[in-house]
Motif scaffolding. Structure first.
Motif, mmCIF file in Angstrom:
data_model
loop_
_atom_site.group_PDB
_atom_site.id
_atom_site.type_symbol
_atom_site.label_atom_id
_atom_site.label_comp_id
_atom_site.label_asym_id
_atom_site.label_seq_id
_atom_site.Cartn_x
_atom_site.Cartn_y
_atom_site.Cartn_z
ATOM 1 N N ALA A 17 0.797 -1.365 -0.011
ATOM 2 C CA ALA A 17 -0.014 0.069 -0.054
ATOM 3 C C ALA A 17 0.884 1.157 0.039
ATOM 4 C CB ALA A 17 -0.726 -0.011 1.295
ATOM 5 N N ILE A 18 2.003 1.240 0.723
ATOM 6 C CA ILE A 18 3.038 2.341 0.786
ATOM 7 C C ILE A 18 3.470 2.375 -0.506
ATOM 8 C CG2 ILE A 18 5.082 3.162 1.922
ATOM 9 C CD1 ILE A 18 4.424 1.705 4.178
ATOM 10 N N LEU A 42 2.125 1.664 -3.449
ATOM 11 C CA LEU A 42 1.246 2.051 -4.411
ATOM 12 C C LEU A 42 0.741 3.797 -4.229
ATOM 13 C CD1 LEU A 42 -1.030 1.305 -6.383
ATOM 14 C CD2 LEU A 42 -2.484 0.911 -4.271
ATOM 15 N N ALA A 43 0.750 4.040 -2.829
ATOM 16 C CA ALA A 43 0.693 5.394 -2.484
ATOM 17 C C ALA A 43 1.738 6.498 -3.083
ATOM 18 C CB ALA A 43 0.719 5.627 -0.923
ATOM 19 N N GLY A 44 2.883 5.827 -3.000
ATOM 20 C CA GLY A 44 4.172 6.483 -3.684
ATOM 21 C C GLY A 44 4.044 6.695 -5.228
ATOM 22 N N VAL A 89 1.075 6.767 -6.973
ATOM 23 C CA VAL A 89 0.118 7.565 -7.332
ATOM 24 C C VAL A 89 0.348 9.088 -6.987
ATOM 25 C CG1 VAL A 89 -2.375 8.000 -7.022
ATOM 26 C CG2 VAL A 89 -1.427 5.591 -7.041
ATOM 27 N N LEU A 90 1.080 9.201 -5.906
ATOM 28 C CA LEU A 90 1.070 10.488 -5.367
ATOM 29 C C LEU A 90 2.488 11.417 -5.737
ATOM 30 C CD1 LEU A 90 0.281 10.074 -1.637
ATOM 31 C CD2 LEU A 90 -1.171 10.821 -3.381
ATOM 32 N N ARG A 91 3.646 10.590 -5.807
ATOM 33 C CA ARG A 91 4.753 11.031 -6.137
ATOM 34 C C ARG A 91 4.941 11.445 -7.648
ATOM 35 N NH1 ARG A 91 8.612 11.420 -2.128
ATOM 36 N NH2 ARG A 91 9.540 13.017 -3.562
ATOM 37 N N ARG A 92 5.604 12.819 -7.943
ATOM 38 C CA ARG A 92 5.525 13.247 -9.279
ATOM 39 C C ARG A 92 7.224 13.136 -9.900
ATOM 40 N NH1 ARG A 92 1.590 12.039 -9.619
ATOM 41 N NH2 ARG A 92 -0.315 13.313 -9.337
ATOM 42 N N ASN A 93 7.999 12.893 -8.756
ATOM 43 C CA ASN A 93 9.436 12.563 -9.376
ATOM 44 C C ASN A 93 9.690 11.144 -9.908
ATOM 45 O OD1 ASN A 93 12.096 12.067 -9.655
ATOM 46 N ND2 ASN A 93 12.629 13.511 -7.871
ATOM 47 N N VAL A 140 11.430 8.626 -8.102
ATOM 48 C CA VAL A 140 10.789 8.164 -6.663
ATOM 49 C C VAL A 140 9.788 7.177 -7.086
ATOM 50 C CG1 VAL A 140 9.805 8.647 -4.393
ATOM 51 C CG2 VAL A 140 11.606 10.120 -5.573
ATOM 52 N N CYS A 162 9.389 3.293 -5.847
ATOM 53 C CA CYS A 162 7.997 2.865 -5.140
ATOM 54 C C CYS A 162 7.714 1.718 -5.755
ATOM 55 C CB CYS A 162 6.989 3.711 -5.160
ATOM 56 S SG CYS A 162 7.162 4.985 -4.089
#
Lengths: 105, 185
Positions: A16-17, A19-21, A23-27, A30, A34
């Motif tokens: 889940a962590i 997956l969050a990375g 979806v959320l990160r733009r770099n 990174v 993830c």
């Protein structure tokens, strides 16, 4: 001794962590890290099942074989992906996903 | 593995993962990924998968991490840090992750749990007495020859996949060389 559920829960949380990375990160680098986290979470699940569903008192090594192949494919994927990122950076001077919109419909 | 040790490595892994997605500096993210993978390797070793644990350290925390740090250094990403995050993708992403976690907890609540049984090495030795006396002797002596067992399975049962993976690595190497050579046209 930790039970199978603890391992599955921890590996699911790591997935889940990751997956969050993604979806959320733009770099984009990174995002790549993830992806590696998600692959490793799947590996942990495989090894946990291999240990808990052992045969003849030994771990089931067929489960660990898939882990080796996943690690190998992940290594190849990282090498190719980072080469693509370098080529992308040469072409566009950015690796921020918000700036890479030329394929957006 | 004692329960306290399991939670120590699990928390190390999860905190490392959280640091990867929350730290803005890519170098810090890469280094916290090393911490995460060290915790994961500890969990592997606690599951009696010694070889996988060592490979995890060598390949991920060693080779892949050096590759990441090298690319970060090469691209000089310091200017990418100051951006204002948008609210809508963050809320949507956290919603997806929350849905996944709730689904996971629901599935885990409905499946039977398995307590871990200690390994019965003497029973496992019976299978190997004819095929591989060396492995059987080590098992009867009370130690788990993890690398021998992995090698036995991978070279007898998974010979063709192993060679295909070798070809995959060759293809990846050639592809990386082609991709990273500067186009002259």
């Amino acid at each position: 001794m930790a039970s199978l559920h603890s391992y599955l829960l921890v590996s699911g949380l790591l997935f889940a962590i990751g997956l969050a990375g993604v979806v959320l990160r733009r770099n984009i680098i990174v995002v790549f890290m993830c992806l590696e986290l998600m692959l490793s979470a799947a590996n942990l699940t495989l090894v946990a099942f291999s240990r808990f569903n052992g045969s003849n008192g030994l771990p089931d090594y067929n489960g660990q074989m898939l882990v080796f192949f996943v690690i190998t494919v992940a290594a190849a994927e990282v090498a190719v992906g980072l080469a693509i990122i370098v080529a992308l950076y040469r072409a566009r001077q950015t690796i921020h996903t918000d700036d890479l919109t030329s394929m957006r419909g | 593995m004692p329960l306290a040790l399991f939670w120590f490595f699990a928390v190390l892994m999860l905190v490392g993962g959280l640091a990867v997605i929350s730290l803005r500096n890519p170098v810090a993210a890469a280094l916290s990924m090393v911490a995460s993978f060290v915790g994961l390797a500890g969990l592997f070793i606690g599951l009696n998968a010694y070889f996988v644990g060592i490979i995890q350290i060598l390949v991920y925390a060693g080779a892949i991490m050096v590759l990441f740090l090298f690319i970060i250094m090469l691209l000089d990403l310091k200017t990418e840090e100051k951006r204002t995050p948008k609210v809508v993708p963050i809320v949507g992403g956290l919603g997806i992750v929350l849905a996944f976690t709730i689904q996971l907890l629901g599935v885990l609540g409905n499946t039977p749990d398995t307590k871990s049984q200690p390994l019965d090495l003497a029973a496992g030795a019976a299978e190997y007495t004819e095929r591989s006396p060396g492995i059987a002797a080590k098992l009867e002596a009370g130690s788990l020859p993890d690398v021998n067992l992995v090698g036995d399975v991978i070279f007898t049962g998974y010979n063709l996949p192993l060679q295909i993976v070798g070809v995959l690595l060759l293809v990846a190497t050639v592809g990386v060389v082609v991709l990273s050579s500067r186009q002259t046209t």
